[in-house]
Design an enzyme around this catalytic site. Structure first.
Site, PDB file in Angstrom:
ATOM      1  N   GLY A  92       9.420 -39.714   6.712  1.00 46.67           N
ATOM      2  CA  GLY A  92       8.507 -38.737   6.123  1.00 46.67           C
ATOM      3  C   GLY A  92       8.837 -37.276   6.282  1.00 46.67           C
TER       4      GLY A  92
ATOM      5  N   CYS B  78     -10.526 -16.464  14.570  1.00 43.31           N
ATOM      6  CA  CYS B  78     -11.216 -16.009  15.779  1.00 43.31           C
ATOM      7  C   CYS B  78     -10.884 -16.934  16.951  1.00 43.31           C
ATOM      8  CB  CYS B  78     -12.723 -15.965  15.512  1.00 43.31           C
ATOM      9  SG  CYS B  78     -13.635 -15.068  16.773  1.00 43.31           S
ATOM     10  N   GLU B  79      -9.599 -17.022  17.277  1.00 42.24           N
ATOM     11  CA  GLU B  79      -9.102 -17.843  18.383  1.00 42.24           C
ATOM     12  C   GLU B  79      -7.885 -17.157  18.977  1.00 42.24           C
ATOM     13  OE1 GLU B  79     -10.214 -20.719  19.625  1.00 42.24           O
ATOM     14  OE2 GLU B  79     -11.761 -21.156  18.114  1.00 42.24           O
TER      15      GLU B  79
ATOM     16  N   TYR C 160       3.027 -31.502   7.367  1.00 39.32           N
ATOM     17  CA  TYR C 160       1.795 -31.341   8.137  1.00 39.32           C
ATOM     18  C   TYR C 160       1.146 -29.966   8.018  1.00 39.32           C
ATOM     19  CZ  TYR C 160       3.534 -35.708   9.946  1.00 39.32           C
ATOM     20  OH  TYR C 160       4.021 -36.982  10.013  1.00 39.32           O
TER      21      TYR C 160
ATOM     22  N   GLU D 286      10.759 -45.161   7.270  1.00 43.64           N
ATOM     23  CA  GLU D 286       9.790 -44.173   6.783  1.00 43.64           C
ATOM     24  C   GLU D 286      10.160 -42.771   7.294  1.00 43.64           C
ATOM     25  OE1 GLU D 286       6.081 -45.599   8.330  1.00 43.64           O
ATOM     26  OE2 GLU D 286       6.379 -47.624   7.541  1.00 43.64           O
TER      27      GLU D 286
ATOM     28  N   TYR E 206       0.141 -28.660  19.195  1.00 48.81           N
ATOM     29  CA  TYR E 206       1.250 -29.231  19.949  1.00 48.81           C
ATOM     30  C   TYR E 206       2.067 -28.195  20.705  1.00 48.81           C
ATOM     31  CZ  TYR E 206       0.777 -33.027  16.451  1.00 48.81           C
ATOM     32  OH  TYR E 206       0.323 -34.021  15.629  1.00 48.81           O
TER      33      TYR E 206
END
Length: 451
Positions: free
Chosen positions: A306, A379-380, A409, A304, A352
């Site tokens: 991906g 707002c971070e 992703y 797999e 991550y």
């Protein structure tokens, strides 16, 4: 300009602008707006073919068959599922939603697998109705739940694989290493207390004891963004040893083994991704040697890969807004370059600490390079797109920036944080654009709000 971390169709025009598959990104931005995911269709298809060809050749050479599954969790749309299947891949799904997309794309149920550590009864039933080629059992309790669903339908036995955790810790971050013991996926090979069988063995025995189920094989997945293939070889030997031990105990040699995926890609210039031919040959050799030592016939194998297929195919295109120089404690100046997206379209840097690259996409520049951090509009303070990159010192509001290797992703993990609509996915091929997933609007957001 070609090669990692950009798609194979990415070039730089004489005036310095970037183009993908013959499409000037300035024209794409004018037509479709920013931010936007720009997906190179020909590159996607070529990568799918490369993995299928490499694994088919390697496992044919040792005398067995292999299936390559496109891992839908990386990114799935109707068109992408269709492309993957047209290029000879099967499709792995992890939820009912992913299953619905694969079915809408026309992928036959027999060419679809369903994963998930907490499948709902509805998802199990939908998979059985679709005739999926395999359901991957992730817990002992799921064995009886699938058997009950088969009994309720009075259907044919369901083909199941049992996912085992091999204890091999691999991947770019703890959260994406999926075969060590202290995590939610799979069934451990470690025996229980007082001589009790391991959870994996208990599940395998339970499947064999139920006429509603057909034990298709064993499944292993050790992590994601893996650049060292040795972990796959260790995991393969453990899974094949379990297969041989089960055959010695029960007389049943499971016909298939899935060795997972998680093959790493290039995110930064200079990164070296795993080569399909190398990983295929190494894994085939490991399977061949292990089965010879164990005295067992070769299984049918599945893999797999991906993110390795879709990740490099896509760049995210942004428009620059605020540009703000900040003097650091050590006296250096870092320029904060704010763009019109951020963690809502690429969560991986915040989640991550993932590293990405960026380049000016709308023009050339003779200005010296400056230390920059590309940040989003949310707002971070952790809303970072690219932690550190050298950009021309004259980067200014209105410029286009492109961030490569966002196909895996990016859209899959996208959110509406701060009520920001999610960007479109725009496919490019042969000088033309086509919207695969349209841009969300404020009307879409308000339509969900019942007041």
């Amino acid at each position: 300009m070609t090669g990692a971390p950009w798609s194979s169709g990415t070039t730089r025009l004489p005036d310095g602008a970037l183009a993908v598959a013959g499409v000037d990104l300035r024209a794409l931005a004018a037509q479709h707006g920013t931010p936007a995911y720009v997906l190179d269709e020909a590159d996607f298809r070529a990568r799918a073919r490369a993995y299928r060809s490499a694994f088919t050749a390697a496992f044919t050479a040792i005398g067995t068959d292999v299936d390559v599954y496109y891992a839908g969790k990386a990114f799935l749309s109707v068109a992408v599922a269709r492309w993957a299947h047209e290029e000879g891949l099967r499709v792995d799904t992890a939820t009912g939603g992913e299953l619905a997309i694969a079915l809408r794309a026309g992928v036959p149920g027999a060419d679809i697998g369903l994963h998930g550590n907490n499948k709902s009864d509805a998802e199990i039933t939908r998979a059985l109705e679709a005739g999926v080629g395999r359901l991957i059992v992730d817990s002992l309790g799921e064995v009886e739940r699938i058997a009950e669903a088969v009994r309720a339908r009075r259907g044919e036995p369901a083909p199941v694989m049992v996912r085992v955790t091999t204890g091999v810790h691999a991947g770019g971050h703890e959260y994406i290493s999926t075969a060590h013991e202290d995590q939610k996926f799979g069934l451990s090979l470690v025996p229980g207390p007082d001589g009790a069988p391991s959870p994996a063995v208990a599940a395998l025995r339970a499947v064999l004891a139920r006429p509603e189920l057909r034990l298709l094989g064993l499944h292993s997945h050790i992590g994601s963004q893996i650049l060292d293939p040795s972990g796959f070889e260790v995991a393969a030997r453990k899974v094949l040893r379990l297969r041989a031990e089960l055959a010695a105990e029960t007389g049943y040699l499971v016909p298939e083994v899935d060795l997972g995926g998680g093959y790493g890609i290039a995110y930064l210039p200079g990164d070296v991704p795993l080569d399909p031919d190398r990983i295929a040959k190494d894994m085939a050799a490991a399977v061949d040697a292990a089965c010879a030592e164990l005295g067992t016939a070769l299984p049918r194998v599945s893999v797999e890969p991906g993110r390795a297929i879709v990740g490099p195919t896509t760049c995210t295109l942004y428009t620059v807004g605020t540009v703000k120089p900040v003097t650091l404690d050590d006296g250096r100046v870092r320029t904060y370059v704010s763009v019109d997206g951020g963690m809502s379209d690429n969560l991986r840097p915040a989640l991550y600490g993932a590293q990405y690259h960026a380049e000016l996409a709308s023009r050339t520049s003779s200005a010296p390079l400056a230390l920059c951090r590309v940040v989003g509009k949310h707002c971070e303070s952790g809303d970072i797109v690219v932690h550190e990159v050298q950009l021309p010192a004259d980067v200014a509001p209105g410029d286009l920036l492109a961030v490569p290797a966002t196909g895996a992703y990016g859209r899959s993990m996208a959110s509406n944080y701060n009520q920001v609509p999610r960007p479109p996915v725009v496919a490019v091929t042969d000088g033309a654009t086509r919207v695969l997933v349209r841009r969300e609007t404020e009307d879409d957001l308000l339509a969900l709000d019942q007041g």
